[in-house]
Design an enzyme around this catalytic site. Structure first.
Site, short mmCIF file in Angstrom:
data_model
loop_
_atom_site.label_atom_id
_atom_site.label_comp_id
_atom_site.label_asym_id
_atom_site.label_seq_id
_atom_site.Cartn_x
_atom_site.Cartn_y
_atom_site.Cartn_z
N LYS A 1 0.86 -1.18 0.00
CA LYS A 1 0.00 0.00 0.00
C LYS A 1 0.89 1.23 0.00
O LYS A 1 1.67 1.45 0.93
CB LYS A 1 -0.92 0.01 1.22
CG LYS A 1 -1.85 1.22 1.28
CD LYS A 1 -2.75 1.14 2.50
CE LYS A 1 -3.67 2.34 2.60
NZ LYS A 1 -4.55 2.27 3.79
N LYS B 1 -2.17 -1.48 -3.81
CA LYS B 1 -3.01 -0.29 -3.77
C LYS B 1 -2.12 0.94 -3.85
O LYS B 1 -1.16 1.03 -3.07
CB LYS B 1 -3.83 -0.28 -2.47
CG LYS B 1 -4.76 0.92 -2.32
CD LYS B 1 -5.49 0.86 -0.98
CE LYS B 1 -6.43 2.07 -0.84
NZ LYS B 1 -7.11 2.09 0.45
#
Length: 326
Positions: free
Chosen positions: A198, A251
């Protein structure tokens, strides 16, 4: 060589193009994010994300039925509590908004898989993803005390009927901590979808409006990854695999398709890609201004994520995509 080899032969007819297509996007690949808020009859459109709403539990149950009827197999659930505090009480309380909403969805649409975002930023008064050092105004999150809160949150979500736990705070050791806590409470079969890679991305901007989680001070770059790094992503996913992750997440998705590819090549685990709020808002804004064909651009982009190696795609376009694919 030419004229013996003519690749255009296989592009002549639509049916033939379909037959030789390498990458196929299906409704079963999609996961739709939902934002739960306290109250009844509430549907607040997120200003920076046209078509996305903060919904009360009763409205989310209606939405869940529609999502399942469209053929989308899963949702990911975020919660916005009525009150926030330093200890993120709303994240792990048995009567928390995610817990309450997950139970209601399971009663109404039992076959719809519920993923719970297991993080603290929506529930803390300061907007960060864990315990803060009160003597450090830079917003330094204390890693190991935060793990204790994440363990409590994951177990409470599991007890509420959630099907998959998705820790997203990028704390060191969070998969192992949550796996241990779930196993000790008898949830050995509950999978963990780790936000393994992330990044500290500018693409998250509209999400801050949707989840009401703008940090009051400090810098999330102390725990989310530097967008310039790719080798670090492989290090992170290898650690999460060793700690017991069942699915790996990258992400954002759009600017990180190379990372999706690298993660897929480095692991045998399923890979999820989160097409985040900024990606959605850019497409929506361009479409509303008549600058792009939204359907074609979105389906092309989602197909690109799959071609890069994503097995699952979290996207705010999931409902639209499901209708277009039908």
């Amino acid at each position: 060589m030419f004229p013996t080899h003519r690749p255009r032969r296989l592009r002549k007819h639509a049916q033939l193009r379909n037959m030789v297509r390498e990458t196929v996007l299906n409704k079963s690949d999609l996961i739709y994010p939902l934002f739960a808020v306290p109250g009844e009859g509430i549907a607040n459109e997120v200003k920076s994300m046209p078509g996305v709403y903060q919904l009360s539990t009763d409205k989310i149950v209606e939405e869940a039925r529609e999502i399942y009827d469209l053929g989308i197999p899963s949702i990911i659930l975020f919660g916005i509590p009525e009150n926030k505090d330093f200890d993120a009480t709303g994240a792990w309380h048995d009567c928390g908004i995610v817990q309450k909403t997950a139970t209601a969805i399971k009663e109404a649409v039992p076959e719809l898989l519920i993923i719970a975002d297991t993080c603290l930023c929506e529930y803390t008064s300061h907007g960060h993803c864990g315990y803060l050092d009160v003597n450090d105004l830079t917003g330094r999150v204390l890693n190991d005390p935060t793990l204790e809160l994440l363990k409590k949150t994951a177990v409470s979500q599991a007890k509420a009927g959630v099907d998959i736990i998705a820790p997203s705070g990028m704390m060191d050791g969070f998969v192992q901590a949550i796996r241990t806590a779930l196993d000790e409470e008898g949830f050995q079969d509950l999978p963990i979808l780790s936000y393994a890679a992330k990044y500290a991305s500018a693409y998250y901007g509209p999400f801050r409006d949707a989840a009401d989680s703008i940090p009051q001070f400090g810098d999330r770059r102390t725990y989310q990854m530097d967008p310039a790094n790719s080798r670090e992503a492989i290090k992170e996913i290898e650690l999460d695999i060793a700690e017991g992750a069942d699915i790996l997440m990258v992400k954002p998705a759009l600017s990180y398709m190379d990372i999706i590819w690298q993660v897929k090549e480095a692991s045998y685990l399923p890979v999820a890609a989160y097409s985040v709020s900024g990606e959605y808002s850019m497409f929506k804004a361009a479409a509303l201004n008549g600058w792009i064909d939204e359907q074609k651009v979105v389906l092309e982009t989602l197909t690109g994520f799959k071609r890069a190696g994503a097995d699952l795609i979290l996207t705010y376009h999931a409902k639209d995509a499901a209708r277009w694919l039908s």
